[in-house]
Enzyme design. Structure first.
Site, PDB file in Angstrom:
ATOM      1  N   THR A 158      35.708 -60.211  99.158  1.00 16.36           N
ATOM      2  CA  THR A 158      35.511 -59.700  97.807  1.00 16.36           C
ATOM      3  C   THR A 158      36.672 -60.175  96.922  1.00 16.36           C
ATOM      4  O   THR A 158      37.738 -60.540  97.426  1.00 16.36           O
ATOM      5  CB  THR A 158      35.384 -58.165  97.800  1.00 16.36           C
TER       6      THR A 158
ATOM      7  N   THR B  15      39.200 -59.152  94.589  1.00 17.19           N
ATOM      8  CA  THR B  15      40.598 -58.701  94.622  1.00 17.19           C
ATOM      9  C   THR B  15      41.161 -58.787  96.030  1.00 17.19           C
ATOM     10  O   THR B  15      42.317 -59.176  96.222  1.00 17.19           O
ATOM     11  CB  THR B  15      40.715 -57.262  94.081  1.00 17.19           C
ATOM     12  N   CYS B  16      40.342 -58.473  97.001  1.00 19.33           N
ATOM     13  CA  CYS B  16      40.796 -58.496  98.400  1.00 19.33           C
ATOM     14  C   CYS B  16      41.192 -59.906  98.825  1.00 19.33           C
ATOM     15  O   CYS B  16      42.187 -60.097  99.518  1.00 19.33           O
ATOM     16  CB  CYS B  16      39.704 -57.955  99.318  1.00 19.33           C
ATOM     17  N   SER B  17      40.409 -60.904  98.395  1.00 16.94           N
ATOM     18  CA  SER B  17      40.662 -62.291  98.788  1.00 16.94           C
ATOM     19  C   SER B  17      41.696 -62.998  97.918  1.00 16.94           C
ATOM     20  O   SER B  17      42.414 -63.869  98.391  1.00 16.94           O
ATOM     21  CB  SER B  17      39.357 -63.096  98.733  1.00 16.94           C
TER      22      SER B  17
ATOM     23  N   LEU C 272      44.937 -59.405 100.652  1.00 14.39           N
ATOM     24  CA  LEU C 272      45.257 -60.054 101.924  1.00 14.39           C
ATOM     25  C   LEU C 272      46.296 -61.166 101.765  1.00 14.39           C
ATOM     26  O   LEU C 272      47.268 -61.203 102.538  1.00 14.39           O
ATOM     27  CB  LEU C 272      43.978 -60.568 102.596  1.00 14.39           C
TER      28      LEU C 272
END
Length: 160
Positions: free
Chosen positions: A46, A48-50, A54
């Site tokens: 997703t 923001t996560c990518s 992370l």
């Protein structure tokens, strides 16, 4: 009710994919006798996560370990195959343990479920980070919906 500082982390089996296949990761073993930073994201791959979450932990892994962190783990309500593919895509190597909470057992036990059904995602994890020492939550940083501040690697590093 959400877990809080001073609580013991719930005993749950998570999954990770290794060269030997899908393996169980018992939270009692993951957190027992160690200092672990675990951060949770609503979903692998997703935006923001990518783009931020992370990668920040991959970039700051050595700094976190230099502050006494034994392990860094990323958790999402995804399956172990997705978490493995995301880890490879993000080039996490050995820096971050990619953990699958496919049935949201850990997320539910933590009291940190996010209802993502409006986005077609079902139940997912809220975005958060925590520092766990010998199985007990020392610090817990839960994001407000739509935010990315207190669960970042930089923020956690500043609190160690």
């Amino acid at each position: 009710m959400s877990i809080k500082v001073g609580d013991k982390v719930p005993a749950v089996n998570l999954k990770t994919k290794t060269s030997e296949g899908i393996q169980d990761v018992k939270t009692d073993e993951l957190f027992g006798g160690k200092t672990v930073v675990l951060f949770a994201v609503p979903g692998a791959f997703t935006p923001t996560c990518s783009a931020k979450h992370l990668p920040g932990y991959v970039t700051k892994a050595a700094d976190l370990k230099g502050k006494g962190v034994d392990a860094i783990a990323c958790l999402s309500v995804n399956d172990a195959f997705v978490m493995d593919a995301w880890g490879k895509d993000q080039k996490v190597g050995e820096d971050v343990l990619m953990l699958a909470d496919g049935n949201a057992d850990f997320t539910k036990a933590m009291g940190l479920v996010m209802d993502g059904s409006g986005y077609g995602m079902g139940n997912r994890s809220k975005r958060y980070a925590m520092v766990v020492k010998d199985g007990v939550v020392k610090d817990l940083f839960v994001e407000e919906p739509g935010q990315f501040e207190v669960s970042s690697a930089d923020y956690v590093l500043g609190k160690l």
